[in-house]
Write an enzyme that holds these catalytic residues in place. Structure first.
Site, PDB file in Angstrom:
ATOM      1  N   ASP A 183      -6.516  -2.179   7.113  1.00  0.00           N
ATOM      2  CA  ASP A 183      -5.060  -2.090   7.253  1.00  0.00           C
ATOM      3  C   ASP A 183      -4.742  -0.802   8.002  1.00  0.00           C
ATOM      4  O   ASP A 183      -5.131   0.288   7.559  1.00  0.00           O
ATOM      5  CB  ASP A 183      -4.387  -2.096   5.882  1.00  0.00           C
ATOM      6  CG  ASP A 183      -2.875  -1.964   5.991  1.00  0.00           C
ATOM      7  OD1 ASP A 183      -2.237  -2.850   6.598  1.00  0.00           O
ATOM      8  OD2 ASP A 183      -2.328  -0.959   5.489  1.00  0.00           O
ATOM      9  N   GLU A 287      -5.466  -6.665  11.313  1.00  0.00           N
ATOM     10  CA  GLU A 287      -4.182  -7.262  11.648  1.00  0.00           C
ATOM     11  C   GLU A 287      -4.045  -7.371  13.160  1.00  0.00           C
ATOM     12  O   GLU A 287      -4.437  -6.457  13.894  1.00  0.00           O
ATOM     13  CB  GLU A 287      -3.036  -6.399  11.110  1.00  0.00           C
ATOM     14  CG  GLU A 287      -3.023  -6.226   9.609  1.00  0.00           C
ATOM     15  CD  GLU A 287      -2.019  -5.184   9.183  1.00  0.00           C
ATOM     16  OE1 GLU A 287      -1.000  -5.538   8.574  1.00  0.00           O
ATOM     17  OE2 GLU A 287      -2.255  -4.005   9.478  1.00  0.00           O
ATOM     18  N   CYS A 339      -0.016 -10.113  -3.750  1.00  0.00           N
ATOM     19  CA  CYS A 339      -0.991  -9.521  -4.664  1.00  0.00           C
ATOM     20  C   CYS A 339      -2.389 -10.027  -4.292  1.00  0.00           C
ATOM     21  O   CYS A 339      -2.611 -11.234  -4.157  1.00  0.00           O
ATOM     22  CB  CYS A 339      -0.659  -9.885  -6.107  1.00  0.00           C
ATOM     23  SG  CYS A 339      -1.879  -9.295  -7.308  1.00  0.00           S
ATOM     24  N   CYS A 361       0.472 -11.119 -12.505  1.00  0.00           N
ATOM     25  CA  CYS A 361      -0.830 -10.985 -13.176  1.00  0.00           C
ATOM     26  C   CYS A 361      -0.989  -9.618 -13.845  1.00  0.00           C
ATOM     27  O   CYS A 361      -2.051  -9.321 -14.391  1.00  0.00           O
ATOM     28  CB  CYS A 361      -1.968 -11.218 -12.194  1.00  0.00           C
ATOM     29  SG  CYS A 361      -2.062  -9.989 -10.860  1.00  0.00           S
ATOM     30  N   ASP A 369      -2.071   0.222   0.394  1.00  0.00           N
ATOM     31  CA  ASP A 369      -2.756  -0.077   1.650  1.00  0.00           C
ATOM     32  C   ASP A 369      -4.090  -0.791   1.416  1.00  0.00           C
ATOM     33  O   ASP A 369      -4.491  -1.657   2.204  1.00  0.00           O
ATOM     34  CB  ASP A 369      -2.987   1.206   2.451  1.00  0.00           C
ATOM     35  CG  ASP A 369      -1.684   1.868   2.857  1.00  0.00           C
ATOM     36  OD1 ASP A 369      -0.699   1.133   3.054  1.00  0.00           O
ATOM     37  OD2 ASP A 369      -1.648   3.102   2.976  1.00  0.00           O
TER      38      ASP A 369
END
Length: 384
Positions: A183, A287, A339, A361, A369
């Site tokens: 990321d 990404e 999540c 959860c 990150d």
């Protein structure tokens, strides 16, 4: 065989510098002559002359303009090829109409093809170049393969460099069976799914004060020089060039040196990081960011440009191809909102919240990150 570019620093003598700059001028002259011919043919109803036709015209132009024989011959062929490519992009509406080259804003580079060993490395200290002979160089120990071509360039700070295109046999790195998601960010340049974070050193900001000082000096000296040029022109009719003012050129070169240092530091930092990645992991997920869209945010555009996200992606792309690893680009949508454990979308959160807590959860305390990096890796594994 794979092609790669190797940059080396050149230290030409005064005579060699003059020969290099003369080659710049001759290639600029040829470009303008060929472009003028193409425009005249179009105005008279003639058809476009392709690259091979222009190469044939160069022979006739050397008779009409004998000084063109002083240029490196293959560099003239590359000039006609560049003009033909520029016209092709114009016809495809990828760029504007080709323009004439100006002496005030010259293209200080030319390309030469390796023919019959006219470009060679000599004792790792000198580079043999056509029309120049042996030129002292630094960095030739990295050139261990067959040279295909060379681009000789004069940088804005007055130094010279050569980019050698070499063909080499790539050796794949050993398989590790590991995969990682990355990321990209600003506080941390890269956050990996295994928890590692690469610090953003912000090279641009580290030299911002010194750069700003020289930029102001350059602006003041340039303004004073322009006033002197105007006064001299009104008094004597003489039209001076801005390049005649040495203090202006000194300030300009200082700004260029600082920019070059920033670029070199950033490039070295990213090269080492991306090489570690392809050695350690078989699958790298990132990404597919469109940096141009982020630059519209004027508050963060400077930091985003300094982070060089696109540069990281391009480095990983060619290194994975060279060394037998896999790079997967995924859609960045919702990677910071989902999540990583249960897959539920928790919605947007302000940037001040740096941990990810899932109400579904009840996962708490995970780094925001790192959670996004895990989601990127999961997306990549799902689309393989």
């Amino acid at each position: 065989m794979i092609l790669k570019g190797v940059k080396v620093r050149l230290y030409p003598t005064a005579a060699q510098q003059e020969a290099i700059e003369n080659n710049f001028r001759l290639n600029r002259f040829l470009w303008n002559q060929l472009l003028g011919m193409q425009i005249a043919r179009h105005e008279n109803g003639g058809s476009f002359v392709n690259k091979f036709g222009m190469n044939y015209l160069i022979k006739a132009m050397k008779i009409e303009f004998p000084f063109l024989k002083e240029a490196e011959s293959t560099s003239l062929l590359y000039t006609s090829a560049d003009l033909a490519d520029s016209y092709d992009r114009f016809f495809k509406k990828q760029n504007g109409f080709p323009g004439f080259k100006s002496r005030r804003h010259p293209k200080n580079s030319y390309k030469s093809n390796c023919v019959n060993g006219n470009i060679q490395v000599a004792d790792n200290h000198c580079l043999k170049l056509p029309k120049l002979g042996l030129v002292k160089a630094n960095g030739l120990q990295r050139v261990k393969d067959r040279i295909k071509s060379v681009v000789v360039r004069k940088k804005a700070d007055g130094t010279f460099e050569a980019t050698l295109l070499v063909a080499f046999e790539a050796k794949t790195f050993a398989s590790t069976g590991k995969a990682v998601g990355i990321d990209l960010g600003l506080t941390d340049l890269a956050s990996q799914s295994d928890g590692f974070k690469l610090r953003n050193k912000q090279f641009e900001r580290s030299l911002a004060k010194r750069k700003r000082q020289w930029q102001r000096k350059f602006a003041r000296r340039r303004l004073l020089a322009l006033k002197k040029i105007e006064v001299r022109k009104q008094a004597t009719g003489e039209n001076l060039e801005l390049s005649t003012f040495k203090n202006v050129q000194k300030a300009k070169e200082q700004v260029a040196r600082i920019n070059k240092k920033i670029a070199n530091q950033r490039n070295d930092y990213l090269q080492k990081y991306t090489t570690r990645l392809v050695k350690k992991y078989d699958l790298i997920a990132m990404e597919d960011l469109k940096t141009k869209n982020f630059l519209q945010n004027h508050h963060l555009s400077r930091s985003i440009s300094d982070a060089a996200w696109a540069r990281i992606k391009s480095m990983l792309a060619y290194k994975c191809e060279w060394y037998g690893k896999e790079l997967v680009l995924v859609n960045p949508a919702y990677t910071s909102q989902i999540c990583a454990h249960c897959g539920e979308n928790t919605g947007k959160k302000p940037l001040c919240i740096r941990t990810f807590d899932c109400p579904h959860c009840h996962t708490t305390g995970i780094d925001r990150d790192v959670n996004a990096a895990i989601n990127i890796l999961n997306k990549a594994l799902a689309q393989r």
